[in-house]
Design an enzyme around this catalytic site. Structure first.
Site, mmCIF file in Angstrom:
data_model
loop_
_atom_site.group_PDB
_atom_site.id
_atom_site.type_symbol
_atom_site.label_atom_id
_atom_site.label_comp_id
_atom_site.label_asym_id
_atom_site.label_seq_id
_atom_site.Cartn_x
_atom_site.Cartn_y
_atom_site.Cartn_z
ATOM 1 N N TYR A 6 0.864 -1.188 0.000
ATOM 2 C CA TYR A 6 0.000 0.000 0.000
ATOM 3 C C TYR A 6 0.896 1.232 0.000
ATOM 4 O O TYR A 6 1.915 1.239 -0.679
ATOM 5 C CB TYR A 6 -0.966 -0.068 1.197
ATOM 6 C CG TYR A 6 -2.107 0.917 1.085
ATOM 7 C CD1 TYR A 6 -2.898 1.003 -0.066
ATOM 8 C CD2 TYR A 6 -2.404 1.769 2.144
ATOM 9 C CE1 TYR A 6 -3.932 1.906 -0.153
ATOM 10 C CE2 TYR A 6 -3.455 2.678 2.068
ATOM 11 C CZ TYR A 6 -4.209 2.747 0.917
ATOM 12 O OH TYR A 6 -5.225 3.654 0.830
ATOM 13 N N LYS A 58 -21.535 -19.886 -8.928
ATOM 14 C CA LYS A 58 -20.853 -19.776 -10.214
ATOM 15 C C LYS A 58 -19.387 -19.408 -9.997
ATOM 16 O O LYS A 58 -18.482 -19.936 -10.658
ATOM 17 C CB LYS A 58 -21.544 -18.715 -11.069
ATOM 18 C CG LYS A 58 -21.139 -18.708 -12.527
ATOM 19 C CD LYS A 58 -21.940 -19.728 -13.301
ATOM 20 C CE LYS A 58 -21.704 -19.618 -14.780
ATOM 21 N NZ LYS A 58 -22.668 -20.418 -15.562
#
Length: 448
Positions: free
Chosen positions: A48, A103
Site C-alpha cells: 500500500y 458460479k
C-alpha cells in the site's frame, strides 16, 4: 433419489435442505484472501502506501500494465439483474446472489479464475450496458448470467462490440457449446454429417436460439432446421411474425431463415422425419412423447435438456427408437452441462488476453470437448466428457487461447502446447490450494 417413476425421496429436496443449512453456517461461499506475504505492518509500505503510488503511476501511463501488476489478468465479473435465475424466474438481484456465488466457486475450482458475483439492481438494457462498461478497468472478462430473453441477446451483442475484454453469456454460449460438442460425437456414432442432418429445436429461448446460430457457424444448414416455441413451429407466415420482428429480432431472423419446408403445427409435426431433437423447454416428463420420437428417422438423436426433469425420460426415448439420448442431469449418461465449457473458455480467454470470444473460438472449444471424449472411446452412453474428468478444462482453455491467436484477437501469442501447460498449472494449483485449506481446517469440511 428421484426416479423415472417419481417414487422415492427427492434428491433435489435433500440438496435444498442441505444448501439452506450450510449457507447459514458458512455465510457465503467465497472470500478474499491475500496472495502476497504479510508478516508485519511494515509490509504495507510495499503493498500500500507509499510504495503502491509508483505502481499506480506506471499503470496510469500504460493501462495494459494492469494485467501485469494487478489481479486483472485472472479476474472475471459475474453480472446479473436477476430476471431469469435458474428455473425460478425473476427473483431479483438479491435472490440471485447465492447462484452467482456458486458460479464463482465453479470458476475457481475448474478454471482457476478469480470471479466476483455482482448482482445489480438495474434492469433497463442500456443502463445495464453503462454499468458493465464502467467495470472494464477492474476485470479481465465479463460473464453475463441469468438475464431474461430477449434482453440478453442485446446485451451480449452490444457489450461484445463495445468492450475490449471478452464478454460471455453462459445461458446462451455455454449451453450452445456443450450441446454442439455432444452432437459432434453423436453424428459420428450414427453416421451423419452436419450439412445433411435435419434438426428440430423445441424451445426458442436464449439457449436454443444461440445453439441454432452456433450450429449454422459449424456447418448445419438452416433450411434443415425447424424451431418450435410455445405457439408452435416458427415460420414466416405466423400471425405474430410482425410482433416478433419488433420485440425479438433474433428469434424473428430464425423464423425467416429456418424451416424451408414451411412446415406448420406443433412439436409432433416438427419432429416427423427429423434426425436430431434438441429440447430446452418445459420440464417433463411428457413434454416430448415417445410416439413422436418413433416418427423420427432411424438411429435418432435426442437431447432432452430441461431441468430438473427432462422433457422425456431417457429409457422411454430409447424404447421408441432413439439411439443416443442426452439430458441436463448428472444421474443419466451424456450430461450436457455448460460447466464443461465456461471454466476452460475463461481460462483460455484470460491467458491469451483476447478482446472477445467469437463463434469460431466456441466451435473450437466444442471440438476439443468432443475430441477428449473420442480419445477415451465414445459410445451411445458417452458422447461428452463428465464433470469429473478435470483434465478436459486446460485442454478447452488451450483450444480457446490458440484459436484467439489464429483469429487475431489475442494480445498474448503462445503455442497451443504452451497455453495448455500454463492453464493446467493454474487450474491444478488452485485445486490443490482449496484441498490444502480444507485439510488444514481453514475451510471447515462438511459431513457427507
Amino acid at each position: 433419489m428421484e426416479t423415472e417413476g417419481g417414487e422415492g425421496p427427492s434428491r433435489g429436496q435433500i440438496y435444498s435442505q442441505m444448501a439452506i443449512g450450510y449457507s447459514k453456517r458458512y455465510r457465503g461461499k467465497i472470500q478474499t484472501i491475500p496472495k502476497v506475504p504479510i508478516r508485519e505492518l511494515g509490509d504495507f509500505s510495499i503493498w500500500y502506501t507509499p510504495g503502491v503510488a509508483a505502481v499506480s503511476m506506471e499503470i496510469a501511463k500504460n493501462s495494459d500494465l494492469s494485467y501485469e501488476m494487478t489481479w486483472k489478468w485472472n479476474s472475471a465479473a459475474i453480472i446479473t439483474d436477476g430476471t431469469r435465475v435458474l428455473g425460478l424466474g425473476n427473483i431479483g438481484p438479491y435472490g440471485a446472489m447465492p447462484v452467482m456465488e456458486g458460479k464463482a466457486l465453479i470458476f475457481k475450482y475448474l478454471g482457476g479464475v478469480d470471479a466476483v458475483p455482482i448482482p445489480i439492481n438495474v434492469h433497463e438494457r442500456d443502463e445495464i450496458v453503462r454499468v458493465v462498461k464502467a467495470l472494464e478497468p477492474a476485470f479481465g472478462g465479463i460473464n453475463l448470467e441469468d438475464i431474461e430473453s430477449p434482453k440478453c441477446f442485446y446485451l451480449l451483442e452490444k457489450l461484445s462490440n463495445e468492450m475490449n475484454i471478452p464478454v460471455w453469456h453462459d445461458d446462451q454460449l455455454g449451453t450452445a457449446g456443450a450441446t454442439l460438442a455432444g452432437i459432434f460425437n453423436a453424428l459420428k456414432l450414427t453416421g451423419r454429417t452436419p450439412e445433411k442432418s435435419k434438426v428440430v429445436f423445441v424451445g426458442s429461448g436464449a439457449a436454443n436460439i444461440a445453439t441454432v446460430k452456433l450450429f449454422r457457424a459449424a456447418g448445419f444448414d438452416l433450411k434443415n432446421i425447424i424451431m418450435v416455441d410455445s405457439k408452435g413451429i416458427l415460420h414466416p407466415e405466423r400471425e405474430d411474425i410482425d410482433q416478433l420482428m419488433k420485440n425479438n429480432p433474433w428469434k424473428y431472423e430464425l423464423a425467416i431463415e429456418t424451416n424451408s419446408e414451411r412446415r406448420r403445427g406443433g412439436i409432433p409435426e416438427a419432429m416427423e422425419g427429423a434426425d436430431i431433437l434438441i429440447a430446452a423447454s418445459t420440464p417433463g416428463p411428457g413434454t416430448i412423447k415417445g410416439e413422436w420420437i418413433s416418427k423420427m428417422e432411424k438411429r435418432a438423436i435426442v437431447f432432452a435438456l430441461a431441468n430438473p426433469v427432462p422433457e422425456i425420460w431417457p429409457d422411454e426415448a430409447k424404447r421408441h427408437g432413439a439411439e443416443i439420448v442426452a439430458t441436463g442431469r448428472s444421474d443419466f449418461p451424456n450430461q450436457i452441462n455448460n460447466s464443461l465449457v465456461f471454466p476452460g473458455v475463461f481460462r483460455g480467454a484470460l491467458d491469451s488476453r483476447t478482446r472477445k470470444i467469437n463463434e469460431p473460438m466456441i466451435i473450437e472449444a466444442s471440438m476439443e470437448l468432443a475430441r477428449f471424449a473420442e480419445e477415451k472411446g465414445i459410445n451411445p452412453d458417452y458422447i461428452i466428457p463428465t464433470m469429473q474428468e478435470w483434465e478436459v478444462f486446460p485442454r478447452v482453455a488451450a483450444a480457446i487461447a490458440s484459436k484467439a491467436v489464429e483469429e487475431g484477437l489475442a494480445r498474448i501469442r503462445l503455442s497451443k502446447e504452451d497455453f495448455y501447460i500454463h492453464a493446467k498449472e493454474i487450474i491444478g494449483k488452485n485445486r490443490e490450494l482449496i484441498e490444502k485449506l480444507i485439510s488444514l481446517g481453514y475451510i471447515e469440511d462438511i459431513k457427507r
